[in-house]
Design a protein around this motif. Structure first.
Motif, PDB file in Angstrom:
ATOM      1  N   ASN A 130     141.887  93.537 -10.390  1.00 60.68           N
ATOM      2  CA  ASN A 130     142.858  92.684 -11.076  1.00 60.68           C
ATOM      3  C   ASN A 130     144.115  93.466 -11.427  1.00 60.68           C
ATOM      4  O   ASN A 130     145.240  92.992 -11.226  1.00 60.68           O
ATOM      5  CB  ASN A 130     142.245  92.096 -12.351  1.00 60.68           C
ATOM      6  CG  ASN A 130     141.510  90.779 -12.102  1.00 60.68           C
ATOM      7  OD1 ASN A 130     142.108  89.713 -12.139  1.00 60.68           O
ATOM      8  ND2 ASN A 130     140.214  90.888 -11.839  1.00 60.68           N
ATOM      9  N   MET A 131     143.911  94.688 -11.952  1.00 57.75           N
ATOM     10  CA  MET A 131     145.054  95.505 -12.360  1.00 57.75           C
ATOM     11  C   MET A 131     145.917  95.850 -11.154  1.00 57.75           C
ATOM     12  O   MET A 131     147.150  95.886 -11.242  1.00 57.75           O
ATOM     13  CB  MET A 131     144.568  96.779 -13.045  1.00 57.75           C
ATOM     14  CG  MET A 131     143.860  96.537 -14.380  1.00 57.75           C
ATOM     15  SD  MET A 131     144.897  95.735 -15.613  1.00 57.75           S
ATOM     16  CE  MET A 131     146.056  97.042 -15.974  1.00 57.75           C
ATOM     17  N   THR A 132     145.265  96.111 -10.028  1.00 55.48           N
ATOM     18  CA  THR A 132     146.013  96.428  -8.811  1.00 55.48           C
ATOM     19  C   THR A 132     146.935  95.282  -8.427  1.00 55.48           C
ATOM     20  O   THR A 132     148.126  95.481  -8.143  1.00 55.48           O
ATOM     21  CB  THR A 132     145.041  96.718  -7.653  1.00 55.48           C
ATOM     22  OG1 THR A 132     144.190  97.802  -8.021  1.00 55.48           O
ATOM     23  CG2 THR A 132     145.806  97.075  -6.389  1.00 55.48           C
ATOM     24  N   LEU A 156     136.394 103.918 -22.903  1.00 54.79           N
ATOM     25  CA  LEU A 156     137.448 104.925 -22.722  1.00 54.79           C
ATOM     26  C   LEU A 156     137.710 105.178 -21.239  1.00 54.79           C
ATOM     27  O   LEU A 156     138.851 105.323 -20.808  1.00 54.79           O
ATOM     28  CB  LEU A 156     137.049 106.230 -23.411  1.00 54.79           C
ATOM     29  CG  LEU A 156     137.050 106.187 -24.953  1.00 54.79           C
ATOM     30  CD1 LEU A 156     136.415 107.455 -25.503  1.00 54.79           C
ATOM     31  CD2 LEU A 156     138.463 106.026 -25.486  1.00 54.79           C
ATOM     32  N   ARG A 157     136.637 105.228 -20.457  1.00 49.46           N
ATOM     33  CA  ARG A 157     136.805 105.472 -19.029  1.00 49.46           C
ATOM     34  C   ARG A 157     137.559 104.314 -18.363  1.00 49.46           C
ATOM     35  O   ARG A 157     138.357 104.529 -17.459  1.00 49.46           O
ATOM     36  CB  ARG A 157     135.435 105.630 -18.353  1.00 49.46           C
ATOM     37  CG  ARG A 157     134.755 106.942 -18.673  1.00 49.46           C
ATOM     38  CD  ARG A 157     135.519 108.111 -18.074  1.00 49.46           C
ATOM     39  NE  ARG A 157     135.516 108.036 -16.613  1.00 49.46           N
ATOM     40  CZ  ARG A 157     136.335 108.693 -15.828  1.00 49.46           C
ATOM     41  NH1 ARG A 157     137.269 109.473 -16.360  1.00 49.46           N
ATOM     42  NH2 ARG A 157     136.252 108.587 -14.516  1.00 49.46           N
ATOM     43  N   ALA A 158     137.326 103.096 -18.840  1.00 55.46           N
ATOM     44  CA  ALA A 158     138.039 101.948 -18.276  1.00 55.46           C
ATOM     45  C   ALA A 158     139.528 102.057 -18.549  1.00 55.46           C
ATOM     46  O   ALA A 158     140.368 101.839 -17.674  1.00 55.46           O
ATOM     47  CB  ALA A 158     137.485 100.650 -18.872  1.00 55.46           C
ATOM     48  N   LEU A 202     136.739  86.857 -13.756  1.00 55.67           N
ATOM     49  CA  LEU A 202     137.690  87.904 -13.362  1.00 55.67           C
ATOM     50  C   LEU A 202     137.910  87.891 -11.853  1.00 55.67           C
ATOM     51  O   LEU A 202     139.005  88.212 -11.375  1.00 55.67           O
ATOM     52  CB  LEU A 202     137.180  89.270 -13.820  1.00 55.67           C
ATOM     53  CG  LEU A 202     137.252  89.510 -15.329  1.00 55.67           C
ATOM     54  CD1 LEU A 202     136.526  90.787 -15.706  1.00 55.67           C
ATOM     55  CD2 LEU A 202     138.701  89.571 -15.801  1.00 55.67           C
ATOM     56  N   GLU A 203     136.886  87.513 -11.137  1.00 52.08           N
ATOM     57  CA  GLU A 203     137.058  87.362  -9.692  1.00 52.08           C
ATOM     58  C   GLU A 203     138.055  86.238  -9.396  1.00 52.08           C
ATOM     59  O   GLU A 203     138.875  86.336  -8.481  1.00 52.08           O
ATOM     60  CB  GLU A 203     135.702  87.054  -9.047  1.00 52.08           C
ATOM     61  CG  GLU A 203     135.722  87.108  -7.534  1.00 52.08           C
ATOM     62  CD  GLU A 203     134.349  86.856  -6.931  1.00 52.08           C
ATOM     63  OE1 GLU A 203     134.297  86.518  -5.734  1.00 52.08           O
ATOM     64  OE2 GLU A 203     133.337  86.984  -7.653  1.00 52.08           O
ATOM     65  N   SER A 250     134.979  97.619 -11.682  1.00 48.37           N
ATOM     66  CA  SER A 250     135.501  97.423 -10.330  1.00 48.37           C
ATOM     67  C   SER A 250     136.393  96.194 -10.239  1.00 48.37           C
ATOM     68  O   SER A 250     137.505  96.256  -9.704  1.00 48.37           O
ATOM     69  CB  SER A 250     134.339  97.295  -9.346  1.00 48.37           C
ATOM     70  OG  SER A 250     134.816  96.995  -8.050  1.00 48.37           O
ATOM     71  N   ILE A 251     135.937  95.066 -10.784  1.00 50.76           N
ATOM     72  CA  ILE A 251     136.737  93.842 -10.688  1.00 50.76           C
ATOM     73  C   ILE A 251     137.965  93.925 -11.578  1.00 50.76           C
ATOM     74  O   ILE A 251     139.027  93.369 -11.260  1.00 50.76           O
ATOM     75  CB  ILE A 251     135.878  92.593 -11.024  1.00 50.76           C
ATOM     76  CG1 ILE A 251     136.647  91.300 -10.710  1.00 50.76           C
ATOM     77  CG2 ILE A 251     135.446  92.600 -12.477  1.00 50.76           C
ATOM     78  CD1 ILE A 251     136.990  91.125  -9.272  1.00 50.76           C
TER      79      ILE A 251
END
Length: 656
Positions: A600-602, A633-635, A555-556, A595-596
């Motif tokens: 990525n989404m950003t 769910l939080r993700a 993902l990085e 976090s990663i």
């Protein structure tokens, strides 16, 4: 008189394709010989001499028969000390040509010449001694100026003379050669007729091949003085023949001193040329040394021994490198290699042709030692070599070129499997930005994969990752040379991708780390030309079920892919979106990945022209029966909030 005046036309007819014409011409000349053989012998002899050694065998055969007729007319003159009808010189020339034609390629000519010779010569050794000067002159003429057929006849004749009479007549033969050379030099200076000198050098080489070691040793300096004036000749063929003569003397020298003395003479000459700045003769003498070394490798050892005294001048360097590729025999290879390396890397600038010659030399060493029991010693020598402190970039180039040759270019290389230590030395140069070293490092990695296969290369990739970690530690805005030269990524990416998709989890983590380094330490313009090659394989493996460490590193990679390439990955935004949604939907998603994922989404939201599709997919994912865990769910919730926040920011910018 009419017959004599028209003799050229008549004699030319001796070679006519029609037998009737040849017979008629022969009868005409026979009539001339009977009528004028004693009165006008001189007029008849010269055209017969030329035609007895004509390139056309028919003319030779007819002229020989006519000479037999002429000899029968003046028979007594052939044995008299003071002939009446011919001169002593003409008689010696007749005998010399008869002797030569005994070695003609045509059987009929050979047989006829032998019969005539026996009929007029009673004491062959005595006759040979008398006619030696003329005979050698005729042989030289054949070897130097005639066609290949007659040149071969001349060589056969010379070999016979050397074999039968060398012990008694060699000194006389060499004296004749020396007088001929002196005459040529007197007439032409340094540009003496190369044809005759080539003939003399060829004769000397053939004689040395026949005579015994004792005779060669006794006459070595006499032979040397004959050809010494031409050691810097511009004629390549003559230079090669003279080198062969010197090599033959060295081979047959029982005193074992000629080689060292000759090397000293040449070394002194080179130094003299250097001091005089004589740029014309200098390279030709270097080439002479190279050619002799090609035949007798120890001669090169003697030159190195003489030149090993410091300082190592440019002339010495170019001389070394000119003969480098011939300084090779299995017994002495390592000594020569180490000696040459010590001298050159301590005292000379290793670049350009000098560097190419050294690489050529060690390639040849590699070929020989790979087939012997010295393989491990040879690799050990290279380990010592690469650790040297002087001229590190030059050492790197020589070493990398040889590595590629050893393990990538030699078919069925005896050096395989790869030596791990040597590979580690190769990857030690990943940050060296000198010349074509970065390209060579990339070629090393590529060659290793092609020859060794997956299992070995995976462990090498891990080693490469460790080396890059050390090289880039603490550096900002740094571009790694091995990633930024033309075509280096074309060589490296397949290797990294191979490990990323086929190796163990631990090695895949290292490959993913290198992938990240590629996107961080490569210029954006270079990256954009490889966008498809980088993005495709990476996206395909992100969704696989991997442990946290590998998933996090993958993902990085996707994050840096979007952050560094931007619009260049526009074609991959849709599969990237699908991939990231799948990662979020993973029921085993762990909290540290959040976090990663958000990073990525950003980047993804920055690049997407429309975010409606992403928002819909996220909302649908929340309704999915698979979204059961709190972390999961939080993700989704965090990602959705991020989408909404970015959408609001975009709307605010539009209102402004």
């Amino acid at each position: 008189e009419m017959c004599i005046r028209d003799r050229p036309t008549v004699l030319e007819a001796l070679a006519d394709s029609e037998e009737g014409v040849r017979n008629t011409a022969n009868r005409v000349v026979q009539i001339c010989i009977r009528q004028y053989g004693q009165k006008r012998t001189d007029v008849l002899l010269e055209p017969l001499f030329r035609r007895m050694l004509d390139s056309n065998w028919r003319i030779r055969e007819s002229a020989l028969g006519l000479m037999a007729d002429l000899i029968s007319v003046i028979e007594k003159d052939m044995v008299k000390e003071s002939p009446i009808y011919i001169t002593v010189e003409d008689r010696n020339r007749i005998l010399s040509i008869l002797y030569i034609l005994r070695y003609d390629n045509i059987d009929a000519i050979r047989t006829t010449a032998a019969q005539i010779w026996k009929g007029v010569v009673d004491n062959q050794p005595k006759t040979i001694k008398v006619i030696m000067a003329v005979l050698i002159g005729e042989i030289l003429e054949l070897i130097a100026k005639r066609g290949p057929e007659l040149r071969e006849v001349g060589i056969y004749t010379l070999q016979d003379v050397a074999e039968r009479h060398s012990e008694r007549l060699l000194f006389d033969i060499l004296k004749i050669f020396k007088e001929r050379v002196d005459l040529e030099l007197e007439d032409s200076g340094d540009t003496a007729g190369d044809e005759y000198v080539q003939g003399i050098a060829t004769c000397l080489y053939e004689i040395l091949g026949i005579i015994d070691y004792k005779l060669a040793t006794e006459n070595k300096w006499n032979i040397h003085y004959i050809i010494e004036p031409f050691i810097t000749t511009e004629d390549d063929a003559l230079r090669a023949t003279i080198a062969s003569v010197f090599a033959s003397i060295i081979h047959k020298d029982l005193d074992n001193d000629f080689q060292k003395k000759l090397a000293k003479k040449f070394a002194d000459k080179l130094l003299e040329y250097e001091q005089q700045e004589d740029t014309e003769k200098h390279p030709y003498l270097q080439d002479m040394i190279r050619l002799i070394t090609k035949h007798r490798a120890k001669f090169g050892d003697d030159i190195i021994q003489i030149f090993s005294v410091e300082p190592l001048t440019p002339m010495k360097v170019t001389t070394f490198t000119a003969m480098a590729q011939y300084l090779v025999t299995t017994m002495f290879t390592q000594f020569r290699a180490k000696k040459l390396l010590e001298l050159l890397f301590r005292n000379a600038v290793i670049e350009g042709k000098v560097q190419e010659a050294i690489i050529g030399f060690f390639k040849r060493c590699t070929e020989l030692l790979g087939e012997s029991d010295d393989r491990d010693k040879w690799i050990s020598m290279w380990t010592e070599f690469i650790e040297g402190k002087e001229q590190k970039p030059q050492r790197a180039k020589v070493f990398l070129e040889l590595y590629i040759y050893m393990f990538g270019e030699i078919k069925d290389s005896p050096y395989a499997p790869y030596d791990k230590d040597l590979f580690e030395y190769a990857v030690d140069f990943v940050d060296m930005d000198v010349g074509d070293v970065p390209v060579l490092v990339a070629r090393v990695v590529d060659a290793t994969l092609k020859v060794e296969g997956n299992d070995s290369i995976h462990s090498f990739i891990s080693r490469m990752k460790e080396e890059i970690d050390k090289k880039v530690s603490g550096k900002k805005d740094y571009l790694l040379p091995v990633f930024n030269r033309p075509k280096t990524l074309d060589l490296l990416l397949p290797t990294f991708q191979n490990t990323l998709t086929h190796a163990s989890v631990e090695m895949r983590v290292d490959a993913a780390a290198i992938y990240c380094y590629v996107m961080q330490l490569t210029d954006k313009n270079v990256l954009k030309t490889h966008a498809a090659k980088i993005a495709g394989p990476l996206i395909r493996v992100v969704n696989d079920k991997f442990p946290f460490a590998l998933k996090n590193k993958l993902l990085e990679c996707t994050y840096y892919l979007m952050a560094r390439l931007g619009a260049a990955v526009k074609a991959f935004l849709s599969p990237l979106q699908t991939t990231l949604i799948k990662v979020i939907n993973d029921s085993e998603l762990s909290s540290p990945l959040k976090s990663i994922i958000l990073k990525n989404m950003t980047e993804l939201l920055k690049l997407l022209p429309k975010t409606d599709g992403l928002r819909t997919e996220l909302l649908n994912s929340l309704k999915s029966p698979n979204a059961v865990s709190y972390t999961h769910l939080r993700a989704h919730e965090t990602s959705l909030h991020l989408v909404c926040r970015l959408l609001l920011e975009k709307k605010k910018k539009k209102k402004k």
